[in-house]
Design a protein around this motif. Structure first.
Motif, PDB file in Angstrom:
ATOM      1  N   ALA A   1      53.195  14.753  42.131  1.00 17.46           N
ATOM      2  CA  ALA A   1      52.890  15.027  43.184  1.00 17.46           C
ATOM      3  C   ALA A   1      52.729  14.385  43.972  1.00 17.46           C
ATOM      4  CB  ALA A   1      51.154  15.669  42.987  1.00 17.46           C
ATOM      5  N   ALA A   2      52.040  12.988  43.565  1.00 13.13           N
ATOM      6  CA  ALA A   2      51.703  11.922  45.044  1.00 13.13           C
ATOM      7  C   ALA A   2      52.875  11.290  45.963  1.00 13.13           C
ATOM      8  CB  ALA A   2      51.707  10.663  44.273  1.00 13.13           C
ATOM      9  N   LYS A   3      53.918  11.545  45.319  1.00 11.28           N
ATOM     10  CA  LYS A   3      55.607  11.371  46.697  1.00 11.28           C
ATOM     11  C   LYS A   3      55.633  12.645  46.758  1.00 11.28           C
ATOM     12  CE  LYS A   3      58.430   8.396  42.598  1.00 11.28           C
ATOM     13  NZ  LYS A   3      59.696   8.358  41.782  1.00 11.28           N
ATOM     14  N   VAL A   4      55.484  13.658  46.546  1.00  8.10           N
ATOM     15  CA  VAL A   4      55.383  14.940  48.217  1.00  8.10           C
ATOM     16  C   VAL A   4      55.024  14.100  48.174  1.00  8.10           C
ATOM     17  CG1 VAL A   4      55.268  17.312  47.881  1.00  8.10           C
ATOM     18  CG2 VAL A   4      56.638  16.462  45.495  1.00  8.10           C
ATOM     19  N   VAL A   5      53.686  14.240  48.263  1.00  6.29           N
ATOM     20  CA  VAL A   5      52.594  13.923  49.439  1.00  6.29           C
ATOM     21  C   VAL A   5      53.336  13.047  50.270  1.00  6.29           C
ATOM     22  CG1 VAL A   5      50.540  13.286  50.523  1.00  6.29           C
ATOM     23  CG2 VAL A   5      50.402  14.933  48.468  1.00  6.29           C
TER      24      VAL A   5
ATOM     25  N   LEU B   1      46.257   7.966  57.740  1.00  8.75           N
ATOM     26  CA  LEU B   1      47.336   7.312  56.377  1.00  8.75           C
ATOM     27  C   LEU B   1      45.926   6.932  55.455  1.00  8.75           C
ATOM     28  CD1 LEU B   1      47.665   4.459  58.924  1.00  8.75           C
ATOM     29  CD2 LEU B   1      49.014   6.078  57.687  1.00  8.75           C
ATOM     30  N   GLY B   2      44.792   6.953  55.938  1.00  8.51           N
ATOM     31  CA  GLY B   2      43.099   7.030  55.138  1.00  8.51           C
ATOM     32  C   GLY B   2      43.409   8.295  53.501  1.00  8.51           C
ATOM     33  N   THR B   3      43.906   9.710  54.723  1.00  9.77           N
ATOM     34  CA  THR B   3      43.364  10.615  53.955  1.00  9.77           C
ATOM     35  C   THR B   3      44.606  10.824  52.822  1.00  9.77           C
ATOM     36  OG1 THR B   3      42.230  11.783  55.294  1.00  9.77           O
ATOM     37  CG2 THR B   3      43.574  13.134  53.682  1.00  9.77           C
TER      38      THR B   3
ATOM     39  N   TYR C   1      46.735   7.939  45.809  1.00 10.04           N
ATOM     40  CA  TYR C   1      46.375   6.372  45.033  1.00 10.04           C
ATOM     41  C   TYR C   1      45.680   7.950  43.789  1.00 10.04           C
ATOM     42  CZ  TYR C   1      42.511   4.219  42.869  1.00 10.04           C
ATOM     43  OH  TYR C   1      42.202   3.518  41.285  1.00 10.04           O
ATOM     44  N   VAL C   2      44.530   8.439  43.993  1.00  8.09           N
ATOM     45  CA  VAL C   2      44.377   9.808  43.065  1.00  8.09           C
ATOM     46  C   VAL C   2      45.167  10.901  42.144  1.00  8.09           C
ATOM     47  CG1 VAL C   2      42.754  11.800  42.596  1.00  8.09           C
ATOM     48  CG2 VAL C   2      41.739  10.252  44.435  1.00  8.09           C
ATOM     49  N   LEU C   3      46.229  10.846  42.909  1.00  9.32           N
ATOM     50  CA  LEU C   3      47.374  11.599  42.352  1.00  9.32           C
ATOM     51  C   LEU C   3      47.990  10.783  40.860  1.00  9.32           C
ATOM     52  CD1 LEU C   3      48.881  13.670  44.871  1.00  9.32           C
ATOM     53  CD2 LEU C   3      47.610  14.874  42.863  1.00  9.32           C
ATOM     54  N   ASN C   4      48.344   9.430  41.881  1.00  6.64           N
ATOM     55  CA  ASN C   4      48.721   8.647  40.573  1.00  6.64           C
ATOM     56  C   ASN C   4      47.957   8.139  38.897  1.00  6.64           C
ATOM     57  OD1 ASN C   4      51.290   7.857  41.591  1.00  6.64           O
ATOM     58  ND2 ASN C   4      50.582   7.111  43.209  1.00  6.64           N
ATOM     59  N   LYS C   5      46.810   7.990  39.637  1.00  5.96           N
ATOM     60  CA  LYS C   5      45.861   7.370  38.967  1.00  5.96           C
ATOM     61  C   LYS C   5      45.420   8.651  38.141  1.00  5.96           C
ATOM     62  CE  LYS C   5      41.375   5.645  37.915  1.00  5.96           C
ATOM     63  NZ  LYS C   5      39.847   4.961  38.897  1.00  5.96           N
ATOM     64  N   ASP C   6      46.055   9.687  38.080  1.00  6.25           N
ATOM     65  CA  ASP C   6      45.600  10.654  36.546  1.00  6.25           C
ATOM     66  C   ASP C   6      46.690  11.454  36.567  1.00  6.25           C
ATOM     67  OD1 ASP C   6      42.816  11.196  37.970  1.00  6.25           O
ATOM     68  OD2 ASP C   6      43.000  13.006  39.386  1.00  6.25           O
ATOM     69  N   GLY C   7      47.928  10.555  36.819  1.00  5.76           N
ATOM     70  CA  GLY C   7      48.941  10.873  36.372  1.00  5.76           C
ATOM     71  C   GLY C   7      50.392  12.032  36.501  1.00  5.76           C
ATOM     72  N   HIS C   8      50.152  12.144  38.291  1.00  4.43           N
ATOM     73  CA  HIS C   8      50.649  12.770  38.743  1.00  4.43           C
ATOM     74  C   HIS C   8      51.586  12.268  39.763  1.00  4.43           C
ATOM     75  CE1 HIS C   8      48.031  15.949  36.854  1.00  4.43           C
ATOM     76  NE2 HIS C   8      47.101  15.609  37.890  1.00  4.43           N
TER      77      HIS C   8
ATOM     78  N   ARG D   1      55.181   4.907  53.368  1.00  9.08           N
ATOM     79  CA  ARG D   1      55.796   6.211  53.925  1.00  9.08           C
ATOM     80  C   ARG D   1      54.883   6.789  54.929  1.00  9.08           C
ATOM     81  NH1 ARG D   1      56.195   7.453  48.220  1.00  9.08           N
ATOM     82  NH2 ARG D   1      58.339   6.148  48.006  1.00  9.08           N
ATOM     83  N   ALA D   2      53.335   7.076  54.808  1.00 12.75           N
ATOM     84  CA  ALA D   2      52.642   7.067  55.846  1.00 12.75           C
ATOM     85  C   ALA D   2      52.721   6.501  57.174  1.00 12.75           C
ATOM     86  CB  ALA D   2      51.471   7.733  55.636  1.00 12.75           C
ATOM     87  N   LEU D   3      52.168   5.333  56.837  1.00 10.24           N
ATOM     88  CA  LEU D   3      52.449   4.436  57.778  1.00 10.24           C
ATOM     89  C   LEU D   3      53.358   4.177  59.205  1.00 10.24           C
ATOM     90  CD1 LEU D   3      50.526   2.337  59.271  1.00 10.24           C
ATOM     91  CD2 LEU D   3      52.145   0.073  57.570  1.00 10.24           C
TER      92      LEU D   3
END
Length: 148
Positions: free
Chosen positions: A121-125, A103-105, A111-118, A60-62
């Protein structure tokens, strides 16, 4: 002489040690192996889910970054009075570097949000990144059409 004695004793004890270990763990080996396989499958499934979600976020970011870069280049080429609004994007290389940073950010954050179960929040980002970049791309197109 001592080396020969040590070598003979090692050669004599290795087969018996292997046989004893095989007998000792024969009953436990199957149950432990099945348990380890089940744990590994659970972990792989979770890691695959994180990887897929992060890949979607990154894509999406790309898409947004590509659209913004393309429309910025088009606007600057066709509109002599138009300029880049971001002071850090003073040339095409700087704009590409800014987009790669974005893109990197975004990818790392997802990745961090998905790994922590959020997951939400990852989709919103990722959707915020996409929609923001598409807004900038639309703004670029409007300036290209108007010529100012």
């Amino acid at each position: 002489m001592i080396g020969l004695v040590l070598a003979a004793s090692i050669l004599g004890s290795v087969p018996s040690a292997v046989e004893a270990a095989a007998q000792l763990h024969e009953g436990d080996n199957v149950a432990n192996l099945e348990r380890k396989i089940a744990l590994l499958e659970e972990r792989l499934t979770r890691d695959e889910e994180i990887a897929i979600a992060t890949w979607k976020c990154f894509n999406r970011a790309l898409v947004g970054a590509g659209a913004d870069l393309m429309t910025t280049a088009t606007t600057l080429a066709r509109c002599p009075t138009c300029r880049e609004a971001n002071p850090l994007g003073f040339n095409s290389e700087a704009r590409v570097a800014l987009k790669l940073t974005q893109l990197g950010t975004t990818g790392a954050g997802c990745y961090v949000l998905n790994k922590d179960g959020h997951k939400t929040a990852a989709k919103v980002v990722s959707w915020t990144s996409l929609l923001g970049q598409l807004f900038f791309a639309g703004n670029n197109l409007i300036h290209t059409i108007r010529g100012k």
